[in-house]
Motif scaffolding. Structure first.
Motif, mmCIF file in Angstrom:
data_model
loop_
_atom_site.group_PDB
_atom_site.id
_atom_site.type_symbol
_atom_site.label_atom_id
_atom_site.label_comp_id
_atom_site.label_asym_id
_atom_site.label_seq_id
_atom_site.Cartn_x
_atom_site.Cartn_y
_atom_site.Cartn_z
ATOM 1 N N VAL A 147 0.837 -1.203 0.000
ATOM 2 C CA VAL A 147 0.000 0.000 0.000
ATOM 3 C C VAL A 147 0.870 1.251 0.000
ATOM 4 O O VAL A 147 0.631 2.214 -0.750
ATOM 5 N N ALA A 148 1.908 1.258 0.845
ATOM 6 C CA ALA A 148 2.802 2.420 0.918
ATOM 7 C C ALA A 148 3.529 2.638 -0.409
ATOM 8 O O ALA A 148 3.690 3.782 -0.859
ATOM 9 N N ASN A 149 3.961 1.550 -1.048
ATOM 10 C CA ASN A 149 4.635 1.673 -2.340
ATOM 11 C C ASN A 149 3.712 2.251 -3.402
ATOM 12 O O ASN A 149 4.120 3.117 -4.187
ATOM 13 N N TYR A 150 2.479 1.786 -3.436
ATOM 14 C CA TYR A 150 1.508 2.327 -4.399
ATOM 15 C C TYR A 150 1.269 3.809 -4.149
ATOM 16 O O TYR A 150 1.200 4.619 -5.086
ATOM 17 N N ALA A 151 1.126 4.185 -2.877
ATOM 18 C CA ALA A 151 0.829 5.580 -2.548
ATOM 19 C C ALA A 151 1.991 6.500 -2.909
ATOM 20 O O ALA A 151 1.798 7.558 -3.530
ATOM 21 N N LEU A 152 3.212 6.116 -2.522
ATOM 22 C CA LEU A 152 4.375 6.938 -2.832
ATOM 23 C C LEU A 152 4.609 7.021 -4.342
ATOM 24 O O LEU A 152 4.969 8.083 -4.868
ATOM 25 N N SER A 153 4.388 5.915 -5.027
ATOM 26 C CA SER A 153 4.590 5.906 -6.483
ATOM 27 C C SER A 153 3.566 6.793 -7.184
ATOM 28 O O SER A 153 3.895 7.500 -8.150
ATOM 29 N N ALA A 154 2.324 6.756 -6.709
ATOM 30 C CA ALA A 154 1.288 7.604 -7.309
ATOM 31 C C ALA A 154 1.621 9.081 -7.120
ATOM 32 O O ALA A 154 1.501 9.890 -8.047
ATOM 33 N N LEU A 155 2.053 9.441 -5.906
ATOM 34 C CA LEU A 155 2.420 10.830 -5.650
ATOM 35 C C LEU A 155 3.626 11.238 -6.489
ATOM 36 O O LEU A 155 3.678 12.344 -7.046
ATOM 37 N N SER A 156 4.596 10.342 -6.610
ATOM 38 C CA SER A 156 5.779 10.626 -7.417
ATOM 39 C C SER A 156 5.406 10.886 -8.874
ATOM 40 O O SER A 156 5.939 11.798 -9.514
ATOM 41 N N ARG A 157 4.475 10.096 -9.394
ATOM 42 C CA ARG A 157 4.039 10.305 -10.786
ATOM 43 C C ARG A 157 3.382 11.674 -10.962
ATOM 44 O O ARG A 157 3.588 12.350 -11.969
ATOM 45 N N VAL A 158 2.590 12.075 -9.972
ATOM 46 C CA VAL A 158 1.928 13.378 -10.044
ATOM 47 C C VAL A 158 2.954 14.507 -10.023
ATOM 48 O O VAL A 158 2.880 15.458 -10.803
ATOM 49 N N LEU A 159 3.950 14.393 -9.139
ATOM 50 C CA LEU A 159 4.919 15.471 -8.972
ATOM 51 C C LEU A 159 5.934 15.541 -10.112
ATOM 52 O O LEU A 159 6.353 16.633 -10.506
ATOM 53 N N PHE A 160 6.347 14.382 -10.631
ATOM 54 C CA PHE A 160 7.435 14.371 -11.612
ATOM 55 C C PHE A 160 6.991 14.002 -13.021
ATOM 56 O O PHE A 160 7.771 14.131 -13.965
ATOM 57 N N ARG A 161 5.761 13.539 -13.169
ATOM 58 C CA ARG A 161 5.176 13.279 -14.484
ATOM 59 C C ARG A 161 6.052 12.391 -15.369
ATOM 60 O O ARG A 161 6.220 12.657 -16.559
ATOM 61 N N ASN A 162 6.618 11.346 -14.752
ATOM 62 C CA ASN A 162 7.457 10.448 -15.544
ATOM 63 C C ASN A 162 6.798 9.091 -15.789
ATOM 64 O O ASN A 162 7.389 8.232 -16.442
ATOM 65 N N GLY A 163 5.600 8.898 -15.260
ATOM 66 C CA GLY A 163 4.845 7.687 -15.553
ATOM 67 C C GLY A 163 5.330 6.408 -14.902
ATOM 68 O O GLY A 163 4.814 5.334 -15.205
ATOM 69 N N LEU A 164 6.301 6.467 -13.988
ATOM 70 C CA LEU A 164 6.851 5.255 -13.396
ATOM 71 C C LEU A 164 5.860 4.646 -12.398
ATOM 72 O O LEU A 164 5.393 5.319 -11.486
ATOM 73 N N ARG A 165 5.606 3.345 -12.548
ATOM 74 C CA ARG A 165 4.653 2.656 -11.680
ATOM 75 C C ARG A 165 5.220 2.379 -10.294
ATOM 76 O O ARG A 165 4.487 2.341 -9.317
#
Length: 243
Positions: A132-150
């Motif tokens: 759950v933590a990995n999904y949440a951090l990854s989703a936020l990272s995608r929003v902030l950096f717009r690199n599409g990484l899952r």
């Protein structure tokens, strides 16, 4: 010959090292034109990590200042390969897949390749709270950096040595993993994310879920609004290779 450095941070991982080091397929890699060095970064272990690594033929780098990022900073300084591959010393990452991963790096003509562990078939290898933590951090990272990484938290990357010279990664702890991905993609290097098998951890868990998670959260915002030399908004060119 191409040259590859496999850099593996280790904190009290002596029992796992024979499995981990021997899983690096040096003979198969040599047959494919890759001369390989295995670097174990002993991150102030209190067991026989350094001695076991040396006995297995690995290059041992000592990093007395503990921290996942500190270990990688020391390991990358010591690495001599044109390409660097990483992973943990806990038997979770598939070093035996390096021939295929290097083939993808070359064929796709990318400079930084990261891996995606967050697939249905890997769920049993990770605690639900960590998933759950990995999904949440990854989703936020995608929003902030717009690199599409899952999977912003994966610890297995394969990249050209010069990428490390061209990014400014400051993290000394667990946030190093997300920072190197976001720094490389933000700097405009050609990048790719590929799925991997993620395996059950062996030995003691080193992750401190809540403090490490909060530190990663803070780092995402600090990095997003930090302007480092050579960084620019990433081009969205992520390509995903099916399993």
């Amino acid at each position: 010959m191409n040259t590859l450095s496999v850099v593996i941070p280790a904190l009290n991982e002596a029992p796992n090292l024979p499995t981990v080091v021997n899983s690096v397929p040096t003979s198969a890699l040599r047959a494919l034109g890759w001369e390989t060095e295995v670097i174990i970064v002993d991150n102030a272990s209190t067991d026989d990590t350094a001695a076991v690594a040396a006995a297995l033929g690995a290059i041992v780098v000592s990093q007395p200042e503990r921290g996942y990022g500190n270990a990688y900073h020391a390991g990358f300084r010591a690495a001599k390969g044109d390409v660097i591959a990483t992973g943990d010393a806990d038997c979770t990452y598939p070093f035996d897949s390096l021939p295929e991963l290097l083939g993808t790096l070359t064929e796709a003509d990318v400079e930084f390749m990261t891996t995606d562990r967050l697939r249905r078939e890997n769920r049993s290898a990770m605690k639900r709270s960590h998933t759950v933590a990995n999904y949440a951090l990854s989703a936020l990272s995608r929003v902030l950096f717009r690199n599409g990484l899952r999977d912003s938290q994966s610890g297995m990357w394969v990249f050209r040595r010069y990428v490390w010279d061209g990014v400014d990664v400051k993290s000394t702890g667990m946030a190093f993993s997300q920072e190197i991905k976001n720094a490389a993609t933000r700097a405009g290097y050609r990048y790719l994310e590929v799925p991997i098998e993620y395996r059950n951890r062996q030995g003691e868990v080193k992750l401190n879920a809540l403090p490490d998670g909060m530190a990663n959260l803070r780092q995402l915002f600090e990095h997003r609004f930090r302007r480092s030399a050579g960084e620019r908004p990433a081009r969205y060119e992520r390509r995903h290779t099916p399993a």
